[in-house]
Motif scaffolding. Structure first.
Motif, PDB file in Angstrom:
ATOM      1  N   ILE A  10      -2.058  -8.643   4.768  1.00  0.00           N
ATOM      2  CA  ILE A  10      -0.988  -9.385   5.283  1.00  0.00           C
ATOM      3  C   ILE A  10      -1.677 -10.421   5.833  1.00  0.00           C
ATOM      4  CG2 ILE A  10       0.837  -9.704   7.140  1.00  0.00           C
ATOM      5  CD1 ILE A  10       1.509  -7.691   4.691  1.00  0.00           C
ATOM      6  N   LYS A  11      -1.502 -11.892   5.344  1.00  0.00           N
ATOM      7  CA  LYS A  11      -2.355 -12.970   5.995  1.00  0.00           C
ATOM      8  C   LYS A  11      -1.216 -14.009   6.345  1.00  0.00           C
ATOM      9  CE  LYS A  11      -5.753 -12.947   2.332  1.00  0.00           C
ATOM     10  NZ  LYS A  11      -6.367 -13.566   1.211  1.00  0.00           N
ATOM     11  N   SER A  12      -1.658 -14.531   7.710  1.00  0.00           N
ATOM     12  CA  SER A  12      -0.652 -15.651   8.366  1.00  0.00           C
ATOM     13  C   SER A  12      -1.065 -16.840   7.695  1.00  0.00           C
ATOM     14  CB  SER A  12      -1.379 -15.368   9.775  1.00  0.00           C
ATOM     15  OG  SER A  12      -0.953 -14.330  10.484  1.00  0.00           O
ATOM     16  N   ARG A  48       4.210   0.574  -4.253  1.00  0.00           N
ATOM     17  CA  ARG A  48       5.172  -0.729  -4.559  1.00  0.00           C
ATOM     18  C   ARG A  48       6.131  -0.585  -3.489  1.00  0.00           C
ATOM     19  NH1 ARG A  48       9.893  -1.176  -5.919  1.00  0.00           N
ATOM     20  NH2 ARG A  48      10.094   0.797  -6.467  1.00  0.00           N
ATOM     21  N   ARG A  49       6.735   0.455  -3.130  1.00  0.00           N
ATOM     22  CA  ARG A  49       7.993   0.642  -2.306  1.00  0.00           C
ATOM     23  C   ARG A  49       7.358   0.315  -0.748  1.00  0.00           C
ATOM     24  NH1 ARG A  49      10.323   5.173  -4.024  1.00  0.00           N
ATOM     25  NH2 ARG A  49      11.822   3.948  -5.009  1.00  0.00           N
ATOM     26  N   VAL A  50       6.033   0.849  -0.421  1.00  0.00           N
ATOM     27  CA  VAL A  50       5.544   0.310   1.032  1.00  0.00           C
ATOM     28  C   VAL A  50       5.132  -1.091   1.078  1.00  0.00           C
ATOM     29  CG1 VAL A  50       3.385   0.892   2.398  1.00  0.00           C
ATOM     30  CG2 VAL A  50       4.828   2.769   1.158  1.00  0.00           C
ATOM     31  N   ASP A  51       4.611  -1.550  -0.138  1.00  0.00           N
ATOM     32  CA  ASP A  51       4.100  -2.938  -0.019  1.00  0.00           C
ATOM     33  C   ASP A  51       5.513  -3.731   0.125  1.00  0.00           C
ATOM     34  OD1 ASP A  51       1.945  -5.088  -0.805  1.00  0.00           O
ATOM     35  OD2 ASP A  51       3.736  -5.683  -1.757  1.00  0.00           O
ATOM     36  N   THR A  52       6.774  -3.407  -0.555  1.00  0.00           N
ATOM     37  CA  THR A  52       7.795  -4.284  -0.310  1.00  0.00           C
ATOM     38  C   THR A  52       8.265  -4.400   1.049  1.00  0.00           C
ATOM     39  OG1 THR A  52       8.440  -3.845  -2.664  1.00  0.00           O
ATOM     40  CG2 THR A  52      10.487  -4.187  -0.967  1.00  0.00           C
ATOM     41  N   ALA A  53       8.408  -3.138   1.647  1.00  0.00           N
ATOM     42  CA  ALA A  53       8.662  -2.771   3.094  1.00  0.00           C
ATOM     43  C   ALA A  53       7.794  -3.741   4.024  1.00  0.00           C
ATOM     44  CB  ALA A  53       8.654  -1.513   3.433  1.00  0.00           C
ATOM     45  N   ILE A  54       6.592  -3.629   3.818  1.00  0.00           N
ATOM     46  CA  ILE A  54       5.484  -4.464   4.631  1.00  0.00           C
ATOM     47  C   ILE A  54       5.694  -6.007   4.345  1.00  0.00           C
ATOM     48  CG2 ILE A  54       3.275  -4.899   5.136  1.00  0.00           C
ATOM     49  CD1 ILE A  54       4.148  -2.209   6.165  1.00  0.00           C
ATOM     50  N   ARG A  55       6.172  -6.342   3.308  1.00  0.00           N
ATOM     51  CA  ARG A  55       6.382  -7.837   3.172  1.00  0.00           C
ATOM     52  C   ARG A  55       7.665  -8.305   3.844  1.00  0.00           C
ATOM     53  NH1 ARG A  55       1.681  -9.871   2.007  1.00  0.00           N
ATOM     54  NH2 ARG A  55       0.672  -8.328   1.007  1.00  0.00           N
ATOM     55  N   ALA A  56       8.583  -7.419   3.910  1.00  0.00           N
ATOM     56  CA  ALA A  56       9.844  -7.621   4.434  1.00  0.00           C
ATOM     57  C   ALA A  56       9.901  -7.591   5.763  1.00  0.00           C
ATOM     58  CB  ALA A  56      10.863  -6.466   3.944  1.00  0.00           C
ATOM     59  N   MET A  57       9.019  -6.821   6.467  1.00  0.00           N
ATOM     60  CA  MET A  57       8.585  -6.973   7.711  1.00  0.00           C
ATOM     61  C   MET A  57       7.701  -8.279   8.161  1.00  0.00           C
ATOM     62  SD  MET A  57       9.178  -4.076   9.847  1.00  0.00           S
ATOM     63  CE  MET A  57       7.721  -3.975  10.945  1.00  0.00           C
ATOM     64  N   SER A  58       7.086  -8.561   7.593  1.00  0.00           N
ATOM     65  CA  SER A  58       6.326  -9.845   7.534  1.00  0.00           C
ATOM     66  C   SER A  58       7.335 -11.053   7.790  1.00  0.00           C
ATOM     67  CB  SER A  58       5.278 -10.003   6.772  1.00  0.00           C
ATOM     68  OG  SER A  58       4.615 -11.214   6.857  1.00  0.00           O
ATOM     69  N   THR A  63       2.192 -10.444  12.451  1.00  0.00           N
ATOM     70  CA  THR A  63       1.383  -9.445  13.453  1.00  0.00           C
ATOM     71  C   THR A  63       2.071  -8.054  13.433  1.00  0.00           C
ATOM     72  OG1 THR A  63       0.679 -11.204  14.770  1.00  0.00           O
ATOM     73  CG2 THR A  63       0.719  -9.053  15.821  1.00  0.00           C
ATOM     74  N   MET A  64       3.595  -8.177  13.609  1.00  0.00           N
ATOM     75  CA  MET A  64       4.199  -6.999  13.443  1.00  0.00           C
ATOM     76  C   MET A  64       4.159  -6.234  12.008  1.00  0.00           C
ATOM     77  SD  MET A  64       8.110  -5.951  14.720  1.00  0.00           S
ATOM     78  CE  MET A  64       7.609  -6.583  16.446  1.00  0.00           C
ATOM     79  N   ALA A  65       4.021  -7.063  11.094  1.00  0.00           N
ATOM     80  CA  ALA A  65       3.721  -6.427   9.738  1.00  0.00           C
ATOM     81  C   ALA A  65       2.610  -5.656   9.704  1.00  0.00           C
ATOM     82  CB  ALA A  65       3.920  -7.414   8.609  1.00  0.00           C
ATOM     83  N   ARG A  66       1.524  -6.083  10.246  1.00  0.00           N
ATOM     84  CA  ARG A  66       0.207  -5.423  10.342  1.00  0.00           C
ATOM     85  C   ARG A  66       0.137  -4.216  11.074  1.00  0.00           C
ATOM     86  NH1 ARG A  66      -2.090 -10.827   9.514  1.00  0.00           N
ATOM     87  NH2 ARG A  66      -1.657 -11.282  11.731  1.00  0.00           N
ATOM     88  N   GLN A  67       0.987  -4.138  12.201  1.00  0.00           N
ATOM     89  CA  GLN A  67       0.948  -3.030  13.078  1.00  0.00           C
ATOM     90  C   GLN A  67       1.852  -2.107  12.119  1.00  0.00           C
ATOM     91  OE1 GLN A  67       3.125  -4.681  16.362  1.00  0.00           O
ATOM     92  NE2 GLN A  67       1.588  -5.546  17.351  1.00  0.00           N
ATOM     93  N   ALA A  68       2.767  -2.405  11.702  1.00  0.00           N
ATOM     94  CA  ALA A  68       3.539  -1.476  10.789  1.00  0.00           C
ATOM     95  C   ALA A  68       2.603  -0.703   9.786  1.00  0.00           C
ATOM     96  CB  ALA A  68       4.774  -2.001  10.455  1.00  0.00           C
TER      97      ALA A  68
END
Length: 391
Positions: free
Chosen positions: A178-180, A129-139, A145-150
């Motif tokens: 992560i979908k565009s 959950r914590r990782v998913d929240t961070a990746i969503r915030a990155m997106s 694109t950068m979220a997928r890299q992260a």
């Protein structure tokens, strides 16, 4: 004779000093030797909104920051290791394994952005959950694109934690994709008619002649090479008698080192020998008779005789492509065009993979059929496609 200050080990800090800045705010500072061996002054203040009577809070902030700056070795990864430190360990491992410099630079940039979202979290706190929240915030902040890299970086880094026994399983595997909103269309493939018209337009373009685009673009059409591979081609790679060219390296830009030619390809299959169409051999023969720039032996150097920058080459192409009648194409479009022509001709996917230097065709083909053959049919096909140019 008085002895000097003893040298710090990498990852070690010196004496911490505290300075009262007034109104309950303190400054804690010390010397710290970073992973690159450089000793730097590092400092932290009392956290905002808190009253620090003796500077203990400022020192705690400094110690926590120093802990995140240390890059642990893989056998030192524990549940208390910060994500920021673990990511640095993972990226260092990729560098040791020979990952492309451009890829490392891209990952380091993404890691810097990720640190603002998750860097202070410790391995034991890295829930899905914590990782998913961070990746969503990155997106949301930096784009998909950068979220997928992260996400890729985190998957690899937390994989090290699993290997070290600090985690039972990798939480990234449970993070949703992560979908565009608008998926990238990719490079557009040109038709045979468009390729023939483009070859004529290249010869008539004063801009292309002045900026040495005619010959390299023609070779991209004739080979489907990546532009980094094209600009790394040397005269020694051309076999006039066999009518082939060997892809033996690529031009890359390394941070702090500039352009360099490396004896490697994007994949192992990228180091290959491919037959050239007759029109490409004619271009090379004519070019070989012209004065050569520089002493590097590359076929397409810069005007100064040095390695030609793939990024600048791409910019020059984008500047002239509308005038040439091929709007919205990139230099990668020629690679896709060759792949499309191979498919339309009914040649097997294996022929295309061998010619273009792709690693995978399918599991069966990769495991049970030979690879890295030369296919004269590709050169013959391209000769037929452009035959009408001289008619």
């Amino acid at each position: 004779m008085p002895r000097g200050r003893p040298p710090l080990r990498i990852g070690q800090h010196g004496k911490i000093t505290r300075k009262d800045l007034g109104k309950g705010v303190w400054l804690a500072r010390c010397r710290f030797r970073d992973d690159d061996g450089v000793v730097r002054i590092v400092e932290r203040r009392t956290p905002p909104g808190r009253r620090d009577q003796y500077g203990k809070l400022a020192e705690d902030e400094l110690l926590e920051h120093l802990d995140s700056r240390r890059t642990p070795s893989e056998d030192e990864v524990t549940s208390s290791t910060t994500i920021a430190a673990l990511v640095r360990t993972y990226l260092a491992r990729l560098e040791e394994e020979g990952r492309a410099a451009a890829t490392i630079d891209t990952y380091k940039f993404a890691a810097g952005k990720l640190e603002g979202k998750l860097g202070g979290v410790r391995v034991g706190e890295a829930t899905a959950r914590r990782v998913d929240t961070a990746i969503r915030a990155m997106s949301k902040t930096h784009g998909p694109t950068m979220a997928r890299q992260a996400k890729t970086i985190l998957r690899g880094a937390l994989g090290l934690a699993v290997l070290a026994g600090a985690l039972d399983s990798n939480p990234v595997r449970d993070v949703s994709p992560i979908k565009s909103k608008t998926p990238p269309a990719g490079a557009r493939a040109l038709t045979a008619d468009e390729l023939r018209a483009l070859l004529i337009a290249l010869d008539d373009s004063e801009y292309c002649k002045a900026n040495d685009l005619v010959d390299p673009i023609t070779l991209l059409i004739a080979t489907g090479l990546r532009r980094s591979e094209l600009l790394a081609l040397r005269w020694a790679d051309v076999d006039d008698e066999a009518g082939t060219v060997t892809v033996s390296g690529k031009v890359v830009r390394a941070k702090g080192a500039g352009l360099k030619r490396v004896e490697e390809a994007k994949t192992a299959a990228g180091l290959r020998t491919i037959p050239l169409p007759l029109f490409a051999l004619e271009v090379l023969k004519r070019r070989a008779d012209q004065p050569q720039h520089g002493d590097l032996g590359v076929i397409f150097p810069s005007t100064a005789g040095t390695l030609r920058d793939p990024n600048n080459f791409g910019k020059q192409w984008r500047k002239v492509r509308d005038d040439l009648g091929v709007k919205d194409t990139t230099t990668h479009s020629f690679r896709k065009s060759v792949a499309t022509l191979i498919d339309e001709e009914g040649l097997s996917p294996r022929v295309g993979a061998d010619h273009l230097g792709h690693r995978h065709v399918s599991m069966t083909m990769d495991r049970y059929m030979s690879r890295r053959r030369t296919h004269s049919a590709v050169a013959q096909l391209l000769d037929r496609v452009v035959a009408e140019k001289n008619e």
